[in-house]
Design a protein around this motif. Structure first.
Motif, PDB file in Angstrom:
ATOM      1  N   VAL A 163      82.151  48.625  30.623  1.00 54.11           N
ATOM      2  CA  VAL A 163      81.524  47.701  29.665  1.00 54.11           C
ATOM      3  C   VAL A 163      80.033  47.618  29.941  1.00 54.11           C
ATOM      4  CG1 VAL A 163      81.368  45.279  28.965  1.00 54.11           C
ATOM      5  CG2 VAL A 163      83.604  46.358  29.259  1.00 54.11           C
ATOM      6  N   ASP A 164      79.679  47.543  31.214  1.00 60.87           N
ATOM      7  CA  ASP A 164      78.269  47.482  31.592  1.00 60.87           C
ATOM      8  C   ASP A 164      77.536  48.744  31.140  1.00 60.87           C
ATOM      9  OD1 ASP A 164      76.105  46.204  32.598  1.00 60.87           O
ATOM     10  OD2 ASP A 164      76.522  46.654  34.705  1.00 60.87           O
ATOM     11  N   LEU A 165      78.195  49.879  31.313  1.00 62.50           N
ATOM     12  CA  LEU A 165      77.592  51.147  30.858  1.00 62.50           C
ATOM     13  C   LEU A 165      77.393  51.144  29.338  1.00 62.50           C
ATOM     14  CD1 LEU A 165      79.371  53.913  32.976  1.00 62.50           C
ATOM     15  CD2 LEU A 165      76.895  53.606  32.692  1.00 62.50           C
ATOM     16  N   ALA A 166      78.400  50.625  28.637  1.00 61.41           N
ATOM     17  CA  ALA A 166      78.287  50.571  27.177  1.00 61.41           C
ATOM     18  C   ALA A 166      77.132  49.665  26.745  1.00 61.41           C
ATOM     19  CB  ALA A 166      79.602  50.076  26.572  1.00 61.41           C
ATOM     20  N   ASP A 167      76.890  48.601  27.504  1.00 61.41           N
ATOM     21  CA  ASP A 167      75.783  47.699  27.179  1.00 61.41           C
ATOM     22  C   ASP A 167      74.428  48.347  27.399  1.00 61.41           C
ATOM     23  OD1 ASP A 167      77.452  45.685  26.403  1.00 61.41           O
ATOM     24  OD2 ASP A 167      77.399  44.604  28.318  1.00 61.41           O
ATOM     25  N   HIS A 168      74.383  49.426  28.130  1.00 58.84           N
ATOM     26  CA  HIS A 168      73.120  50.154  28.345  1.00 58.84           C
ATOM     27  C   HIS A 168      72.805  51.087  27.178  1.00 58.84           C
ATOM     28  CE1 HIS A 168      73.350  48.579  32.396  1.00 58.84           C
ATOM     29  NE2 HIS A 168      72.184  49.139  32.693  1.00 58.84           N
ATOM     30  N   VAL A 169      73.732  51.185  26.256  1.00 56.75           N
ATOM     31  CA  VAL A 169      73.504  51.972  25.035  1.00 56.75           C
ATOM     32  C   VAL A 169      73.569  50.999  23.864  1.00 56.75           C
ATOM     33  CG1 VAL A 169      74.312  53.869  23.582  1.00 56.75           C
ATOM     34  CG2 VAL A 169      74.538  54.013  26.084  1.00 56.75           C
ATOM     35  N   ILE A 170      72.439  50.768  23.206  1.00 54.12           N
ATOM     36  CA  ILE A 170      72.364  49.787  22.115  1.00 54.12           C
ATOM     37  C   ILE A 170      72.543  50.515  20.792  1.00 54.12           C
ATOM     38  CG2 ILE A 170      70.928  48.048  20.993  1.00 54.12           C
ATOM     39  CD1 ILE A 170      69.555  47.664  23.730  1.00 54.12           C
ATOM     40  N   ARG A 171      73.598  50.150  20.065  1.00 55.27           N
ATOM     41  CA  ARG A 171      73.955  50.817  18.815  1.00 55.27           C
ATOM     42  C   ARG A 171      73.755  49.887  17.610  1.00 55.27           C
ATOM     43  NH1 ARG A 171      77.151  55.385  19.943  1.00 55.27           N
ATOM     44  NH2 ARG A 171      77.776  55.536  22.140  1.00 55.27           N
ATOM     45  N   ALA A 172      73.658  50.494  16.434  1.00 54.22           N
ATOM     46  CA  ALA A 172      73.555  49.721  15.196  1.00 54.22           C
ATOM     47  C   ALA A 172      74.914  49.087  14.900  1.00 54.22           C
ATOM     48  CB  ALA A 172      73.127  50.619  14.045  1.00 54.22           C
ATOM     49  N   PRO A 173      74.982  47.750  14.789  1.00 53.34           N
ATOM     50  CA  PRO A 173      76.274  47.106  14.526  1.00 53.34           C
ATOM     51  C   PRO A 173      76.802  47.374  13.119  1.00 53.34           C
ATOM     52  CG  PRO A 173      74.496  45.498  14.481  1.00 53.34           C
ATOM     53  CD  PRO A 173      73.891  46.772  14.948  1.00 53.34           C
ATOM     54  N   PHE A 174      75.927  47.748  12.208  1.00 57.99           N
ATOM     55  CA  PHE A 174      76.314  48.114  10.839  1.00 57.99           C
ATOM     56  C   PHE A 174      75.204  48.983  10.257  1.00 57.99           C
ATOM     57  CE2 PHE A 174      74.497  43.806  10.859  1.00 57.99           C
ATOM     58  CZ  PHE A 174      73.367  44.000  10.093  1.00 57.99           C
ATOM     59  N   GLY A 175      75.501  49.627   9.154  1.00 60.91           N
ATOM     60  CA  GLY A 175      74.502  50.464   8.513  1.00 60.91           C
ATOM     61  C   GLY A 175      73.456  49.629   7.792  1.00 60.91           C
ATOM     62  N   GLY A 176      72.222  50.110   7.777  1.00 61.81           N
ATOM     63  CA  GLY A 176      71.160  49.376   7.096  1.00 61.81           C
ATOM     64  C   GLY A 176      69.796  49.955   7.375  1.00 61.81           C
ATOM     65  N   VAL A 177      68.781  49.136   7.129  1.00 64.44           N
ATOM     66  CA  VAL A 177      67.390  49.547   7.310  1.00 64.44           C
ATOM     67  C   VAL A 177      66.798  48.771   8.483  1.00 64.44           C
ATOM     68  CG1 VAL A 177      65.118  49.703   6.244  1.00 64.44           C
ATOM     69  CG2 VAL A 177      67.158  50.022   4.854  1.00 64.44           C
ATOM     70  N   LEU A 178      66.215  49.499   9.424  1.00 66.09           N
ATOM     71  CA  LEU A 178      65.581  48.875  10.582  1.00 66.09           C
ATOM     72  C   LEU A 178      64.171  48.408  10.225  1.00 66.09           C
ATOM     73  CD1 LEU A 178      66.695  51.495  13.236  1.00 66.09           C
ATOM     74  CD2 LEU A 178      67.397  49.088  13.211  1.00 66.09           C
ATOM     75  N   GLY A 179      63.736  47.369  10.928  1.00 67.88           N
ATOM     76  CA  GLY A 179      62.369  46.895  10.767  1.00 67.88           C
ATOM     77  C   GLY A 179      61.457  47.560  11.783  1.00 67.88           C
ATOM     78  N   LEU A 180      60.463  46.836  12.242  1.00 64.18           N
ATOM     79  CA  LEU A 180      59.508  47.374  13.215  1.00 64.18           C
ATOM     80  C   LEU A 180      60.157  47.519  14.588  1.00 64.18           C
ATOM     81  CD1 LEU A 180      56.345  45.270  12.287  1.00 64.18           C
ATOM     82  CD2 LEU A 180      56.879  47.614  11.591  1.00 64.18           C
ATOM     83  N   ARG A 181      59.819  48.600  15.280  1.00 65.21           N
ATOM     84  CA  ARG A 181      60.289  48.792  16.658  1.00 65.21           C
ATOM     85  C   ARG A 181      59.483  47.881  17.569  1.00 65.21           C
ATOM     86  NH1 ARG A 181      58.605  52.565  20.529  1.00 65.21           N
ATOM     87  NH2 ARG A 181      57.563  53.856  18.954  1.00 65.21           N
ATOM     88  N   LEU A 182      60.191  47.073  18.397  1.00 63.01           N
ATOM     89  CA  LEU A 182      59.528  46.056  19.204  1.00 63.01           C
ATOM     90  C   LEU A 182      59.500  46.387  20.688  1.00 63.01           C
ATOM     91  CD1 LEU A 182      61.062  42.918  17.421  1.00 63.01           C
ATOM     92  CD2 LEU A 182      58.872  44.037  16.971  1.00 63.01           C
ATOM     93  N   VAL A 183      59.995  47.562  21.085  1.00 62.52           N
ATOM     94  CA  VAL A 183      59.966  47.968  22.494  1.00 62.52           C
ATOM     95  C   VAL A 183      59.397  49.383  22.593  1.00 62.52           C
ATOM     96  CG1 VAL A 183      61.895  46.503  23.179  1.00 62.52           C
ATOM     97  CG2 VAL A 183      62.326  48.838  22.377  1.00 62.52           C
TER      98      VAL A 183
END
Length: 365
Positions: A163-183
C-alpha cells in the motif's frame, strides 16, 4: 342751427352703423362652428387610428444566469512524504482514469518489501516443519499456532508495504483535464501537498435558479439551451437533471441543475452562461411596436376611452418582443383602445378624431 343738428345726427347714425357692422363680423367669427372635435386653441383635431390591446400566443421562455460546474472535480495531492522522481504530465493535459501523474522515491519501500517477502518465506518453511513434527507428537500445538501467527503478521506487513508503495505512485482518480502543475522534479512532498487540479468536464452540470412560480412547469429531462460570450452564434443544448427540494426563503426561487455534453471542453467551470428555458406557450398581452412612445428609458402608450375623444398618456412596462408585437406586463389591460397611428400629432389631453378603415385605405393610396 337746425341744419347743424341734422348733420350731427347723420354722423352719429353712420358711426353707430359702422360699429354694428364691426360687432356683427366679430360675432360671426367667434361663433363660427368648427370641425367636430376641435382641438386646443381652436385648431382642428388631428385624425388618429386606434386598435384594442390584444393577446397572442408567445413562447414563455425564461432567461436565467447559469454557472457550469465540473461533473467531477478534485485537487490531486500527495499521500506520503518523499521526493518527486518522475512527472508524467503537462499543464492542461487530458488524462484517463488510472494514468500515472507523479512518481515518488520508493527505494526504502522496495527494500522493505523484499525483507517482508523473505520473512514470509522463512515462516512458511518453519510452519511446514512444525506441522510434520506435530503429527509425531514431537512439538506442542501451541508452537505451531505461534508460528502461524507470525506468518500472518509477516503477510500483513507485506500488504502494508505494498500500500505504501502504491501511495508513491499518484494516479488520476478519474478521466479529465488537469490544471497547472504545482510541483517540480526533486520536490519533497508531504501528505496534502497539492499536485494539480483535475476536472471531468466532458460533461458538465449547469446550475441556475428559477422563480418558484414556475416550479410546476419544471421536470427532469426538460431541454434548455445556453449561450456564452466567448462563442458568439453557438448554442449549447442541455437537459434538466434535478430540481432542488427546497425553495430559497430569501429569493423565493428554486435551484435547478442541468447537464450538458461538452466533448470539446469549450465550456469551463465558472463561466457565465445565459440559459434559455422554455416553459410552454402562453397568451401574452401585446401592442404594436409602432404604438410605443419612448421618453428616456420609459415607454408610454396613448389611450382613448370608449366613446371619448381625449387621449391620455400611460406608462407601460415591456416584456418580450416578437416581430411587430411588444408584450405589455403592466400599465394597460387587454381591450383598452390605444393610438397606433398619428402619434406624432398628439400630446396628452388632446382631442382627436378617430379615423376609419376607409380613410386609412384612402390615405395609403
Amino acid at each position: 342751427m337746425g341744419d347743424c343738428m341734422k348733420w350731427v345726427k347723420w354722423i352719429l347714425e353712420i358711426v353707430i352703423g359702422v360699429g354694428l357692422l364691426v360687432w356683427s363680423v366679430l360675432l360671426v367669427r367667434t361663433t363660427e362652428p368648427t370641425r367636430a372635435g376641435a382641438g386646443k386653441g381652436g385648431k382642428s383635431a388631428p385624425t388618429v387610428f386606434v386598435e384594442k390591446v390584444g393577446a397572442i400566443p408567445m413562447d414563455d421562455t425564461l432567461v436565467r444566469i447559469g454557472t457550469p460546474v465540473a461533473r467531477e472535480s478534485v485537487v490531486v495531492t500527495a499521500r506520503v512524504s518523499d521526493k518527486v522522481t518522475k512527472i508524467n504530465f503537462e499543464d492542461g493535459q487530458t488524462v484517463k482514469q488510472g494514468d500515472v501523474l507523479i512518481e515518488l522515491d520508493n527505494s526504502h519501500e522496495v527494500v522493505a518489501l523484499r525483507v517482508a517477502e523473505l520473512s514470509i518465506a522463512e515462516h512458511e518453511r518453519e510452519q511446514e516443519r512444525l506441522a510434520r513434527l506435530l503429527k509425531g507428537d514431537a512439538v506442542a500445538q501451541k508452537e505451531l499456532d505461534d508460528r502461524e501467527t507470525r506468518l500472518e503478521m509477516a503477510r500483513a506487513e507485506k500488504a502494508r508495504i505494498e500500500v505504501d508503495l502504491a501511495d508513491h505512485v499518484i494516479r488520476a482518480p478519474f478521466g479529465g483535464v488537469l490544471g497547472l502543475r504545482l510541483v517540480s522534479l526533486g520536490d519533497l512532498v508531504t501528505p496534502g501537498t497539492e499536485i494539480a487540479t483535475l476536472d471531468d468536464i466532458a460533461q458538465v452540470y449547469i446550475d441556475f435558479s428559477v422563480p418558484e412560480k414556475y416550479m410546476a412547469k419544471l421536470s427532469p429531462g426538460q431541454p434548455f439551451t445556453a449561450t456564452s460570450e466567448p462563442f458568439p452564434g453557438v448554442t449549447f443544448e442541455g437537459t434538466i437533471r434535478m430540481i432542488e427540494s427546497r425553495v430559497n426563503e430569501q429569493t423565493r426561487s428554486v435551484q435547478v441543475r442541468g447537464v450538458m455534453d461538452n466533448p470539446d471542453f469549450r465550456i469551463r467551470p465558472g463561466m457565465f452562461l445565459k440559459v434559455l428555458l422554455s416553459t410552454g406557450v402562453a397568451e401574452a398581452t401585446v401592442v404594436p411596436e409602432a404604438a410605443l412612445v419612448s421618453i428616456g428609458e420609459k415607454q408610454f402608450l396613448f389611450t382613448l376611452p370608449e366613446g371619448g375623444d381625449k387621449v391620455a398618456r400611460v406608462e407601460v412596462k415591456l416584456g418580450r418582443r416578437m416581430g411587430r408585437w411588444a408584450e405589455i406586463t403592466s400599465g394597460v389591460e387587454r381591450g383598452t383602445l390605444i393610438v397606433t397611428e398619428g402619434i406624432s400629432k398628439i400630446t396628452a389631453g388632446d382631442q382627436v378624431i378617430v379615423g376609419t378603415r376607409q380613410e386609412k385605405e384612402e390615405d395609403a393610396k
